[in-house]
Design a protein around this motif. Structure first.
Motif, PDB file in Angstrom:
ATOM      1  N   ILE A   1      36.567 -14.340  15.394  1.00 20.41           N
ATOM      2  CA  ILE A   1      35.619 -13.693  14.570  1.00 20.41           C
ATOM      3  C   ILE A   1      36.023 -14.475  12.769  1.00 20.41           C
ATOM      4  N   ALA A   2      37.125 -15.332  12.499  1.00 18.58           N
ATOM      5  CA  ALA A   2      36.435 -15.980  11.656  1.00 18.58           C
ATOM      6  C   ALA A   2      36.087 -17.614  11.843  1.00 18.58           C
ATOM      7  N   TYR A   3      36.361 -18.262  12.834  1.00 18.15           N
ATOM      8  CA  TYR A   3      35.787 -19.398  13.618  1.00 18.15           C
ATOM      9  C   TYR A   3      33.699 -18.970  13.398  1.00 18.15           C
ATOM     10  N   GLY A   4      33.682 -17.640  13.640  1.00 16.07           N
ATOM     11  CA  GLY A   4      32.268 -17.435  13.989  1.00 16.07           C
ATOM     12  C   GLY A   4      30.663 -17.000  12.556  1.00 16.07           C
ATOM     13  N   THR A   5      31.972 -16.593  11.897  1.00 17.69           N
ATOM     14  CA  THR A   5      31.955 -15.975  10.827  1.00 17.69           C
ATOM     15  C   THR A   5      31.365 -17.022   9.841  1.00 17.69           C
ATOM     16  N   MET A   6      32.242 -17.869  10.113  1.00 17.60           N
ATOM     17  CA  MET A   6      32.349 -18.796   8.497  1.00 17.60           C
ATOM     18  C   MET A   6      31.695 -20.235   9.404  1.00 17.60           C
ATOM     19  N   THR A   7      30.705 -20.431   9.994  1.00 18.32           N
ATOM     20  CA  THR A   7      30.317 -21.273  11.505  1.00 18.32           C
ATOM     21  C   THR A   7      28.531 -20.547  10.938  1.00 18.32           C
ATOM     22  N   SER A   8      28.678 -18.887  11.089  1.00 21.20           N
ATOM     23  CA  SER A   8      27.191 -18.337  10.866  1.00 21.20           C
ATOM     24  C   SER A   8      26.917 -18.983   8.956  1.00 21.20           C
ATOM     25  N   THR A   9      27.746 -18.438   8.340  1.00 18.58           N
ATOM     26  CA  THR A   9      27.835 -18.670   6.727  1.00 18.58           C
ATOM     27  C   THR A   9      27.038 -20.734   6.241  1.00 18.58           C
ATOM     28  N   LEU A  10      28.234 -20.811   7.374  1.00 17.75           N
ATOM     29  CA  LEU A  10      28.076 -22.722   7.186  1.00 17.75           C
ATOM     30  C   LEU A  10      26.019 -22.777   7.465  1.00 17.75           C
TER      31      LEU A  10
ATOM     32  N   THR B   1      29.774 -16.218  -6.268  1.00 15.27           N
ATOM     33  CA  THR B   1      28.896 -16.618  -7.486  1.00 15.27           C
ATOM     34  C   THR B   1      27.716 -16.496  -7.012  1.00 15.27           C
ATOM     35  N   THR B   2      27.886 -18.043  -6.211  1.00 12.25           N
ATOM     36  CA  THR B   2      26.275 -18.826  -6.577  1.00 12.25           C
ATOM     37  C   THR B   2      26.070 -18.271  -4.782  1.00 12.25           C
ATOM     38  N   ALA B   3      26.279 -18.339  -4.193  1.00  9.33           N
ATOM     39  CA  ALA B   3      26.144 -18.565  -2.103  1.00  9.33           C
ATOM     40  C   ALA B   3      26.085 -16.897  -2.559  1.00  9.33           C
ATOM     41  N   GLY B   4      26.162 -15.620  -3.097  1.00  3.91           N
ATOM     42  CA  GLY B   4      25.413 -14.466  -1.992  1.00  3.91           C
ATOM     43  C   GLY B   4      26.519 -13.954  -2.165  1.00  3.91           C
ATOM     44  N   SER B   5      25.610 -12.291  -1.742  1.00  3.58           N
ATOM     45  CA  SER B   5      26.921 -11.549  -1.143  1.00  3.58           C
ATOM     46  C   SER B   5      27.473 -11.312  -0.512  1.00  3.58           C
ATOM     47  N   VAL B   6      26.332 -11.536   0.826  1.00  2.88           N
ATOM     48  CA  VAL B   6      27.005 -11.749   2.238  1.00  2.88           C
ATOM     49  C   VAL B   6      28.500 -13.344   2.249  1.00  2.88           C
ATOM     50  N   ALA B   7      27.716 -13.771   1.543  1.00  7.23           N
ATOM     51  CA  ALA B   7      28.493 -15.195   1.550  1.00  7.23           C
ATOM     52  C   ALA B   7      30.031 -14.734   0.794  1.00  7.23           C
ATOM     53  N   ALA B   8      30.090 -14.428   0.050  1.00 10.29           N
ATOM     54  CA  ALA B   8      30.650 -13.558  -1.756  1.00 10.29           C
ATOM     55  C   ALA B   8      32.265 -13.414  -0.290  1.00 10.29           C
ATOM     56  N   VAL B   9      31.835 -12.403   0.334  1.00 13.86           N
ATOM     57  CA  VAL B   9      32.824 -11.057   1.400  1.00 13.86           C
ATOM     58  C   VAL B   9      32.780 -12.031   2.815  1.00 13.86           C
ATOM     59  N   ILE B  10      32.840 -12.717   2.805  1.00 10.59           N
ATOM     60  CA  ILE B  10      32.948 -13.847   3.609  1.00 10.59           C
ATOM     61  C   ILE B  10      33.661 -14.836   3.713  1.00 10.59           C
ATOM     62  N   TYR B  11      34.087 -15.350   2.127  1.00 11.26           N
ATOM     63  CA  TYR B  11      34.723 -16.303   2.066  1.00 11.26           C
ATOM     64  C   TYR B  11      36.601 -15.298   1.277  1.00 11.26           C
ATOM     65  N   ILE B  12      35.538 -14.338   0.150  1.00 12.60           N
ATOM     66  CA  ILE B  12      36.950 -13.721   0.418  1.00 12.60           C
ATOM     67  C   ILE B  12      37.981 -13.455   1.649  1.00 12.60           C
TER      68      ILE B  12
END
Length: 444
Positions: A343-352, A37-48
């Motif tokens: 994919i998990a590594y890349g998306t989490m790094t990009s989100t960070l 809810t704090t990071a935004g919708s894109v980050a929310a989807v990635i985290y979930i």
């Protein structure tokens, strides 16, 4: 030379871990949803999605079971040859390794030791004479080869050529000590004729040496009983540990030239031998981990040695990733598991990076809660460490070592993550990087 007591391993009961695991899942999920809810919708989807990916792996890891001898092959009828490359190894550590073969409940049929040009200051003559004598007494074919330094892979192949017809090759490091049931348990998996390699679970002999060795014992065992167990459930183990692994004879014999002459950008690759052998095995069939087969090894106790070891592993992992994408069939589970990891590594790094650029990571709540959620998830994946009951570790010591899991998580999320980026950037540094001298001693 008198025999030394060797450690043994068994699994304890897992029931008392379930409540803690459930609480950690709920805590991590709650924090992740709050972050969303704090990071935004894109980050929310990635985290979930990442949370779901981790939970799926945990489910697969829990579902993984030891392999039993129920197939058409008879594992007891298969011949085993152990390959032992030695380079600047501590003398007592080497003795412990060799004694581990002698005390197996299912002994190897042959052991080939190759001293790969170790320093003249290291005198292995007493260990050599004792070992050859003991093998003769026990009816084990023993070979001891002294050669100029040529590298670990060449030493393994030199050992293999002394036993060219073995059904199974057992590869170990020269400081590995096999649990007395390791060979018997691992061989059960070969009752399935499609199984091409079997990984053992590697534990640290010197886990009490320092905070670093305790952390890395939890880190490595947790990884083996989490991700590797999950992949094993799908017969797709990506990397066997060099400390103890078993291969069908053809996996090594049919790939000698490629194994000895792997290059990157015209430079010879001198490390990541275990992951290359596992890739050869994956191309032929199933690769599994036998969670009831254990071996002990010495972990770096000094920061400098730790860094060099991790860099070697990380560079090897990066190199091997390209090979997997190129040579693994898209019809197999291994290809897609490997793809999901990246994919998990890349998306989490990009989100960070996105959170850093937007300044949201500087929000104290975001930073603290994000770290809390990540640490909670890691501790959850490492929970099975508590189920491994070792004869050289009291219950108190087991819990004390597991208590370093949050520190291991933070170490992995911060220092080791940055080190991995450096390893990728310097991937063409293909030297071995360790053991110019004895770096870890058995009495540590």
């Amino acid at each position: 030379m008198s025999r030394t007591p060797l450690p043994t391993v068994a699994y304890g009961k897992l029931r008392y871990l379930f409540v803690g695991a459930i609480l950690l899942v709920l805590a991590a999920a709650t924090v992740f949803l709050k972050i969303s809810t704090t990071a935004g919708s894109v980050a929310a989807v990635i985290y979930i999605v990442f949370l779901i990916w981790v939970v799926v792996q945990i489910g697969l890891a829990i579902a993984d079971r030891p392999r039993f001898a129920t197939g058409p092959d008879t594992p007891d009828g298969l011949t085993i040859a152990a390959l032992v490359p030695v380079y600047n190894e501590d003398v007592p550590a080497l003795r412990g390794c060799l004694e581990g073969f002698l005390t197996q409940t299912r002994r190897p049929d042959a052991v080939a030791v190759v001293n790969d040009g170790s320093s003249a200051e290291l005198d292995y003559s007493a260990v050599r004479d004792w070992f050859l004598r003991e093998c003769t007494t026990l009816g084990i074919r023993a070979h001891w080869i002294d050669q100029v330094n040529s590298g670990k892979r060449h030493a393994q192949i030199a050992a293999m050529r002394r036993e060219p017809d073995a059904d199974i090759y057992l590869t170990v490091d020269s400081d590995s000590i096999l649990d007395r049931n390791a060979t018997r348990e691992a061989m059960k998996a070969f009752a399935d004729p499609e199984v091409q390699s079997v990984a053992a679970v590697i534990l640290s002999t010197n886990y009490r040496s320092s905070l670093l060795t305790r952390m890395m014992d939890v880190f490595t065992v947790g990884l083996q009983l989490f991700e590797r167990s999950a992949f094993s459930r799908l017969n797709s183990v990506m990397v066997n540990s060099g400390g103890c692994a078993f291969y069908r004879g053809g996996v090594i014999r049919d790939n000698v030239e490629l194994y000895l002459n792997e290059t990157l950008a015209g430079r010879r690759v001198n490390f990541s031998d275990d992951s290359l052998l596992t890739l050869f095995a994956l191309q032929r069939g199933k690769t599994v981990q036998q969670p009831t087969a254990f071996a002990f090894t010495l972990m770096p106790a000094k920061f400098s040695h730790h860094v060099r070891q991790q860099l070697r592993w990380m560079r090897g992992s990066f190199i091997r990733s390209g090979w997997r994408m190129r040579f693994l069939p898209m019809t197999g589970a291994a290809y897609w598991l490997h793809m999901m990891k990246w994919i998990a590594y890349g998306t989490m790094t990009s989100t960070l990076i996105m959170l850093v650029v937007t300044g949201k990571l500087l929000n104290p709540w975001m930073l603290a809660s994000g770290m809390l959620a990540a640490v909670a998830l890691y501790v959850l994946t490492a929970f099975r460490y508590l189920a491994v009951v070792r004869s050289d570790q009291s219950t108190a010591q087991r819990w004390l070592t597991f208590a370093t899991a949050p520190l291991a998580a933070i170490w992995g999320l911060t220092f080791l993550r940055v080190l991995r980026w450096y390893a990728m950037a310097t991937v063409l540094n293909l030297g071995w990087g360790t053991r110019a001298v004895v770096e870890v001693r058995a009495d540590s």
